[in-house]
Design an enzyme around this catalytic site. Sequence first.
Site, PDB file in Angstrom:
ATOM      1  N   HIS A  76       3.439  -1.995  -0.340  1.00 28.60           N
ATOM      2  CA  HIS A  76       3.048  -1.006  -1.355  1.00 28.60           C
ATOM      3  C   HIS A  76       4.181   0.010  -1.478  1.00 28.60           C
ATOM      4  O   HIS A  76       5.241  -0.153  -0.833  1.00 28.60           O
ATOM      5  CB  HIS A  76       1.712  -0.340  -0.967  1.00 28.60           C
ATOM      6  CG  HIS A  76       1.682   0.141   0.458  1.00 28.60           C
ATOM      7  ND1 HIS A  76       2.450   1.191   0.900  1.00 28.60           N
ATOM      8  CD2 HIS A  76       1.010  -0.316   1.545  1.00 28.60           C
ATOM      9  CE1 HIS A  76       2.223   1.394   2.189  1.00 28.60           C
ATOM     10  NE2 HIS A  76       1.365   0.485   2.622  1.00 28.60           N
ATOM     11  N   HIS A  85       5.958   1.341   1.696  1.00 26.32           N
ATOM     12  CA  HIS A  85       7.005   0.466   2.233  1.00 26.32           C
ATOM     13  C   HIS A  85       8.272   0.569   1.377  1.00 26.32           C
ATOM     14  O   HIS A  85       9.386   0.608   1.893  1.00 26.32           O
ATOM     15  CB  HIS A  85       6.538  -0.993   2.223  1.00 26.32           C
ATOM     16  CG  HIS A  85       5.366  -1.282   3.120  1.00 26.32           C
ATOM     17  ND1 HIS A  85       4.141  -1.665   2.637  1.00 26.32           N
ATOM     18  CD2 HIS A  85       5.240  -1.255   4.476  1.00 26.32           C
ATOM     19  CE1 HIS A  85       3.315  -1.870   3.638  1.00 26.32           C
ATOM     20  NE2 HIS A  85       3.934  -1.624   4.762  1.00 26.32           N
ATOM     21  N   MET A 127       4.319  -5.349   8.186  1.00 26.27           N
ATOM     22  CA  MET A 127       3.377  -6.461   8.333  1.00 26.27           C
ATOM     23  C   MET A 127       2.973  -7.011   6.961  1.00 26.27           C
ATOM     24  O   MET A 127       1.968  -7.707   6.823  1.00 26.27           O
ATOM     25  CB  MET A 127       2.154  -6.012   9.130  1.00 26.27           C
ATOM     26  CG  MET A 127       2.534  -5.582  10.550  1.00 26.27           C
ATOM     27  SD  MET A 127       1.208  -5.685  11.730  1.00 26.27           S
ATOM     28  CE  MET A 127       0.065  -4.508  11.052  1.00 26.27           C
ATOM     29  N   MET A 165      -1.275   5.577   1.321  1.00 29.19           N
ATOM     30  CA  MET A 165      -1.175   4.145   0.989  1.00 29.19           C
ATOM     31  C   MET A 165      -1.159   3.335   2.272  1.00 29.19           C
ATOM     32  O   MET A 165      -0.534   3.725   3.262  1.00 29.19           O
ATOM     33  CB  MET A 165       0.077   3.880   0.165  1.00 29.19           C
ATOM     34  CG  MET A 165      -0.059   4.422  -1.224  1.00 29.19           C
ATOM     35  SD  MET A 165       1.208   3.778  -2.305  1.00 29.19           S
ATOM     36  CE  MET A 165       0.777   4.646  -3.799  1.00 29.19           C
ATOM     37  N   SER A 166      -1.870   2.229   2.250  1.00 28.60           N
ATOM     38  CA  SER A 166      -1.966   1.369   3.421  1.00 28.60           C
ATOM     39  C   SER A 166      -2.320  -0.036   2.959  1.00 28.60           C
ATOM     40  O   SER A 166      -3.054  -0.203   1.985  1.00 28.60           O
ATOM     41  CB  SER A 166      -3.070   1.901   4.347  1.00 28.60           C
ATOM     42  OG  SER A 166      -3.461   0.905   5.266  1.00 28.60           O
TER      43      SER A 166
HETATM   44  P1  AMP Z   1       2.932  -1.678   8.283  1.00 28.34           P
HETATM   45  O1  AMP Z   1       3.292  -2.767   7.328  1.00 28.34           O
HETATM   46  O2  AMP Z   1       1.597  -1.079   8.053  1.00 28.34           O
HETATM   47  O3  AMP Z   1       3.161  -2.099   9.728  1.00 28.34           O
HETATM   48  O4  AMP Z   1       3.959  -0.506   8.021  1.00 28.34           O
HETATM   49  C1  AMP Z   1       5.338  -0.717   8.047  1.00 28.34           C
HETATM   50  C2  AMP Z   1       6.024   0.626   7.956  1.00 28.34           C
HETATM   51  O5  AMP Z   1       5.667   1.253   6.724  1.00 28.34           O
HETATM   52  C3  AMP Z   1       5.615   1.577   9.086  1.00 28.34           C
HETATM   53  O6  AMP Z   1       6.752   2.287   9.537  1.00 28.34           O
HETATM   54  C4  AMP Z   1       4.635   2.495   8.397  1.00 28.34           C
HETATM   55  O7  AMP Z   1       4.549   3.777   8.983  1.00 28.34           O
HETATM   56  C5  AMP Z   1       5.228   2.574   6.992  1.00 28.34           C
HETATM   57  N1  AMP Z   1       4.192   2.982   6.038  1.00 28.34           N
HETATM   58  C6  AMP Z   1       2.937   2.463   5.910  1.00 28.34           C
HETATM   59  N2  AMP Z   1       2.247   3.143   4.969  1.00 28.34           N
HETATM   60  C7  AMP Z   1       3.067   4.106   4.499  1.00 28.34           C
HETATM   61  C8  AMP Z   1       2.936   5.144   3.515  1.00 28.34           C
HETATM   62  N3  AMP Z   1       1.793   5.329   2.835  1.00 28.34           N
HETATM   63  N4  AMP Z   1       3.988   5.962   3.282  1.00 28.34           N
HETATM   64  C9  AMP Z   1       5.151   5.792   3.978  1.00 28.34           C
HETATM   65  N5  AMP Z   1       5.338   4.840   4.920  1.00 28.34           N
HETATM   66  C10 AMP Z   1       4.318   4.006   5.178  1.00 28.34           C
END
Ligand code: AMP
Length: 282
Positions: free
Chosen positions: A34, A37, A30, A184-185
């Site tokens: 970071h 990703h 989304m 990380m988020s």
């Molecule tokens: P998102 O953009 O939050 O929807 O995440 C996209 C993908 O990145 C998902 O598969 C998440 O689980 C993965 N992801 C998000 N944060 C992390 C992290 N800190 N370490 C590893 N993978 C992550």
Amino acid sequence: MLIFEDIAPIKEYLFPLKSINQRIGFIPTMGALHKGHLSLIDASRSENEITVCSIYINPTQFNNKADLQNYPRVLQHDIKMLQDAGCDILFAPDDQVMYKEKAIIDLKFGPLESLMEGKYRNGHFNGVGLIICKLFHIINPNTAYFGQKDLQQFIIIRQLIKDLAFDVNLCCLPIVREPDGLAMSSRNARLNKDDRKISGIFYKALNLARIFLLEHNNIEKTEQQVKNLFEKYPAIHLEYFEVRDSETLEPVNNIENHQQISLFIAGYIGDIRLIDNIYLFS
Ligand code: AMP
């Protein structure tokens, strides 16, 4: 890096490559990228000829309007990060492309979604399932890469792939953390200075619980330990702490009866919701 915003052109581009056995690795995101990703991009690049990343803030998986509105949007910055990471293709559609017409399908995941994220975020996994099906149909990847950060989501997607016979391998990669342990988020960017300082408590709580549970094999007392810790942090609202089988998400009564167990946590700092998890046996 090639950038596609529409469905037909990316399908037309990828189809002939797949038919000459070029492996396609896919990372759905989304945005507000970071290092977490990027670890998925790296894994895909090491295993495939072509790496495709998607950036799409999927409205149907948000149960909270403010969370959707406030979700960080930094596309130009993300494009630069993906270029530097060696990503080959970015798919960045808008709502008109992904939901030309409102979907009426309603995906249910039974015992996998009646708890944790599914319990506290009504309709969340229907939205996740829907967007993953659409993206997999568009990209048709050999392997899709996900983070352990969203372990419940990964388990649900794995079930979806099995139930609907998608021909896609799934890969779940470890959580990338900040030096203080905070997972990380994209949402971390919204934490103010004071909140960022205490946000490492989620990981601290998980580790404390892990040590206590391994020593005492007592779920209730472990939960109490976590609650006691959060009582010292009134700025944080603990939503759940759960101990579950890592494969089935069934509740755990005795840690000796399971091959792998996960400790899950979620909570709010102000209006920012954070989640995390660790394995009991590492
Ligand atoms: P998102 O953009 O939050 O929807 O995440 C996209 C993908 O990145 C998902 O598969 C998440 O689980 C993965 N992801 C998000 N944060 C992390 C992290 N800190 N370490 C590893 N993978 C992550």
